[in-house]
Design an enzyme around this catalytic site. Structure first.
Site, mmCIF file in Angstrom:
data_model
loop_
_atom_site.group_PDB
_atom_site.id
_atom_site.type_symbol
_atom_site.label_atom_id
_atom_site.label_comp_id
_atom_site.label_asym_id
_atom_site.label_seq_id
_atom_site.Cartn_x
_atom_site.Cartn_y
_atom_site.Cartn_z
ATOM 1 N N LYS A 180 0.840 -1.205 0.000
ATOM 2 C CA LYS A 180 0.000 0.000 0.000
ATOM 3 C C LYS A 180 0.868 1.245 0.000
ATOM 4 C CE LYS A 180 -3.736 2.424 2.314
ATOM 5 N NZ LYS A 180 -4.795 2.429 3.345
ATOM 6 N N GLU A 186 10.718 -4.915 3.972
ATOM 7 C CA GLU A 186 10.816 -6.317 3.557
ATOM 8 C C GLU A 186 10.391 -6.480 2.096
ATOM 9 O OE1 GLU A 186 9.129 -5.074 6.117
ATOM 10 O OE2 GLU A 186 9.086 -6.445 7.839
ATOM 11 N N GLY A 239 -4.871 -1.966 4.777
ATOM 12 C CA GLY A 239 -4.110 -3.133 4.339
ATOM 13 C C GLY A 239 -4.799 -4.443 4.680
ATOM 14 N N ARG A 240 -5.307 -4.555 5.928
ATOM 15 C CA ARG A 240 -5.912 -5.810 6.362
ATOM 16 C C ARG A 240 -7.346 -5.972 5.845
ATOM 17 N NH1 ARG A 240 -4.530 -2.345 10.180
ATOM 18 N NH2 ARG A 240 -6.145 -1.310 11.436
ATOM 19 N N GLU A 325 -4.697 -6.288 14.767
ATOM 20 C CA GLU A 325 -4.160 -5.000 14.309
ATOM 21 C C GLU A 325 -5.274 -3.946 14.293
ATOM 22 O OE1 GLU A 325 -2.261 -3.988 10.193
ATOM 23 O OE2 GLU A 325 -0.625 -4.616 11.510
ATOM 24 N N HIS A 356 -4.677 -32.524 18.847
ATOM 25 C CA HIS A 356 -3.516 -33.290 19.326
ATOM 26 C C HIS A 356 -2.396 -32.354 19.767
ATOM 27 C CE1 HIS A 356 -5.428 -36.868 17.586
ATOM 28 N NE2 HIS A 356 -5.843 -36.019 16.670
ATOM 29 N N LYS A 466 9.685 -0.724 13.738
ATOM 30 C CA LYS A 466 10.235 -0.531 12.390
ATOM 31 C C LYS A 466 11.261 0.609 12.407
ATOM 32 C CE LYS A 466 5.945 -1.505 9.787
ATOM 33 N NZ LYS A 466 4.990 -0.870 8.833
HETATM 34 O O1 LIG Z 1 1.088 -2.819 2.235
HETATM 35 P P1 LIG Z 1 2.273 -2.181 2.935
HETATM 36 O O2 LIG Z 1 2.250 -0.700 2.919
HETATM 37 O O3 LIG Z 1 3.569 -2.755 2.422
HETATM 38 O O4 LIG Z 1 2.145 -2.579 4.497
HETATM 39 C C1 LIG Z 1 2.193 -3.946 4.828
HETATM 40 C C2 LIG Z 1 1.614 -4.151 6.201
HETATM 41 O O5 LIG Z 1 2.366 -3.445 7.197
HETATM 42 C C3 LIG Z 1 1.458 -2.850 8.141
HETATM 43 O O6 LIG Z 1 1.427 -1.477 7.871
HETATM 44 C C4 LIG Z 1 1.889 -3.099 9.569
HETATM 45 O O7 LIG Z 1 3.238 -2.922 9.690
HETATM 46 C C5 LIG Z 1 0.115 -3.482 7.873
HETATM 47 O O8 LIG Z 1 -0.946 -2.701 8.329
HETATM 48 C C6 LIG Z 1 0.171 -3.655 6.394
HETATM 49 O O9 LIG Z 1 -0.792 -4.586 5.932
#
Ligand SMILES: O=P(O)(O)OC[C@H]1O[C@](O)(CO)[C@@H](O)[C@@H]1O
Length: 494
Positions: A180, A186, A239-240, A325, A356, A466
């Site tokens: 987003k 990462e 995002g979620r 979140e 289990h 972060k």
């Molecule tokens: O889609 P992006 O901006 O890479 O963010 C990835 C994820 O990191 C977050 O911002 C949390 O660190 C989430 O809310 C989001 O889904």
């Protein structure tokens, strides 16, 4: 004044005895889902209290605001437009989402028509909401129907990268970079690694096999991706809450466009239920009443979600982000502290495996954890019907055992019973029912937030870690850190 004797709350068995209509009143059907809440402690009094709390907290107004595109995410000054992605929001938001979906469809059609060459696989790169939704959709629905080999890469770990690309042919793999913000460390690092992977394999124009999905197209352009390969979605899509948007492009490629449309239709049907069903028959709202009771009245710190269907094995981890979140907060929308528990820890797994591993605690532990079972009546026609029958019977038996317990002279072998569970039974697992199920959980999360007076759409709590990681990566000055962290960095030599 001596303590007033606490009136013992009725046990689940007592509730069934006292309320002959309990099952019919607390088992609901909507949008293809059957939701049985009768083995929770919800009774008339709790439901009435929930309705009064919803009135006090302005639930109806908050729900209307969600569906009319008002600024429900006040701290970030945004609406929440995930409902518009499936046609349920404000007209202007729906129109914008429709235009973007048409562009997404055109790109999917072009890829299927060979515009990107002979694509046999997709490497979807993203993290959090930019990967959990698409991965759930493809894993749940693509077991047989996926036309492509699809792998998801999120963690910044070479082992994850190697595992993801192992089955993929770089010459015929499409790389989808979903972010987003298009600033996530990462995702950008994995994107560069994927570019290197393509280049090392002799792909002359790596970016010719890349598409970006983002709310920040300028940031994607800065990485060199051509504008024609960027799919945008709205800032109002959290995002979620984003799998309905162009973040779902990998699912549309893997499952086919019709399946993606059916997913949206299923969610829209749940939207209508949530928006217009009376409180006493409103699935997400009643679920939220039960959630509030267990977290606030009984101090339950966890909520166990168990998918008794391998195709839904990723659902618990998807719900972890959605619920924790969104509602893992301790202040209200106005910034006032909340002095009681808000969100439980959502955890879970797959049945029958979980029986289990963790059901010992659920049956005989000192902590009471409300359990949710999700099961699917119809197996796929290539699955062993007897196995599926046993799977379903195990799910139902666990709920019965949690409720009824078992007395024993031997304390080691005694089950307290009176342990709550709810069950969601889908008739079949298809795009429509999965869309409705996911939308149900989105609205349950929203209803909990409304009852709590919190904003479920921001996530400031993820930033500090972060920031420290970025500072350390750029400049190893650890003086400001605690001794433990300094020692770890030194010992690891990083
Ligand atoms: O889609 P992006 O901006 O890479 O963010 C990835 C994820 O990191 C977050 O911002 C949390 O660190 C989430 O809310 C989001 O889904």
């Amino acid at each position: 004044m001596p303590d007033q004797p606490q009136t013992p709350t009725p046990t689940l068995s007592q509730l069934f005895d006292a309320e002959p209509d309990r099952l019919s009143r607390l088992s609901l059907e909507a949008a293809g889902l059957y939701f049985d809440l009768s083995k929770t402690h919800l009774d008339h009094a709790l439901i009435q209290a929930g309705i009064e709390r919803a009135d006090r907290m302005g639930f109806d107004t908050a729900r209307d605001a969600l569906f009319t595109g008002d600024v429900v995410n006040a701290s970030e000054g945004r609406p929440a437009t995930h409902v518009a992605e499936r046609g349920s929001g404000a007209p202007e938001d729906v129109d914008l989402a429709t235009v973007r979906r048409q562009r997404m469809r055109a790109l999917v059609d072009a890829i299927e028509a060979g515009a990107f060459g002979d694509i046999t696989g997709v490497l979807h790169i993203g993290i959090g909401g930019s990967v959990l939704g698409p991965a759930l959709l493809v894993d749940a629905l693509g077991r047989r129907s996926s036309r492509l080999t699809v792998r998801f890469l999120s963690n910044i770990d070479g082992a994850a990268f190697d595992e993801a690309v192992k089955p993929l042919d770089p010459a015929t793999t499409l790389v989808v970079v979903a972010s987003k913000t298009f600033t996530t460390q990462e995702t950008l690092a994995n994107f560069e690694a994927a570019r290197g992977w393509l280049r090392s394999a002799g792909v002359a124009d790596p970016d010719g096999q890349v598409i970006a999905v983002t709310a920040k197209p300028d940031a994607a352009l800065e990485t060199g991706i051509d504008e024609s390969r960027i799919l945008q979605f709205g800032e109002g899509v959290g995002g979620r809450y984003s799998l309905w948007s162009s973040v779902g492009v990998t699912a549309a490629l893997a499952l086919g466009w019709d399946a993606f449309e059916e997913l949206l239709e299923g969610a829209a049907e749940m939207d209508r239920h949530f928006r217009f069903a009376d409180a006493e028959a409103n699935m997400p709202l009643l679920a939220a009443f039960a959630d509030r009771h267990y977290v606030e009245d009984r101090g339950c710190q966890g909520r166990g979600v168990f998918a008794y269907d391998e195709r839904l094995r990723l659902l618990p981890s998807y719900l972890q982000q959605l619920e924790m979140e969104s509602n893992g907060k301790s202040v209200t929308k106005e910034g006032k502290p909340i002095h009681h528990p808000t969100a439980p820890i959502t955890w879970g797994g797959t049945g029958t495996d979980a029986q289990h591993a963790v059901f010992q605690l659920l049956h005989q532990g000192t902590v009471i954890t409300p359990v949710e079972f999700i099961a699917v009546r119809d197996a796929e026609d290539d699955q062993d019907p007897e196995h599926h029958r046993l799977l379903l019977l195990n799910a139902f038996a666990q709920g019965a055992a949690l409720m009824q317990g078992k007395a024993s002279e031997d304390p080691q072998r005694a089950y307290s019973g009176n342990r709550p569970s709810s069950t969601i039974l889908l008739e079949k697992l298809d795009p429509r029912s999965l869309g409705a199920l996911i939308a149900f959980y989105e609205h349950r999360t929203f209803a909990n937030a409304a009852l709590l007076g919190i904003n479920p759409f921001d996530q400031f709590g993820v930033e500090l870690g972060k920031q420290i990681a970025r500072q350390l990566a750029d400049d190893a000055d650890t003086e400001s850190l605690d001794p433990s962290t300094r020692a770890l960095i030194k010992r690891a030599g990083v």
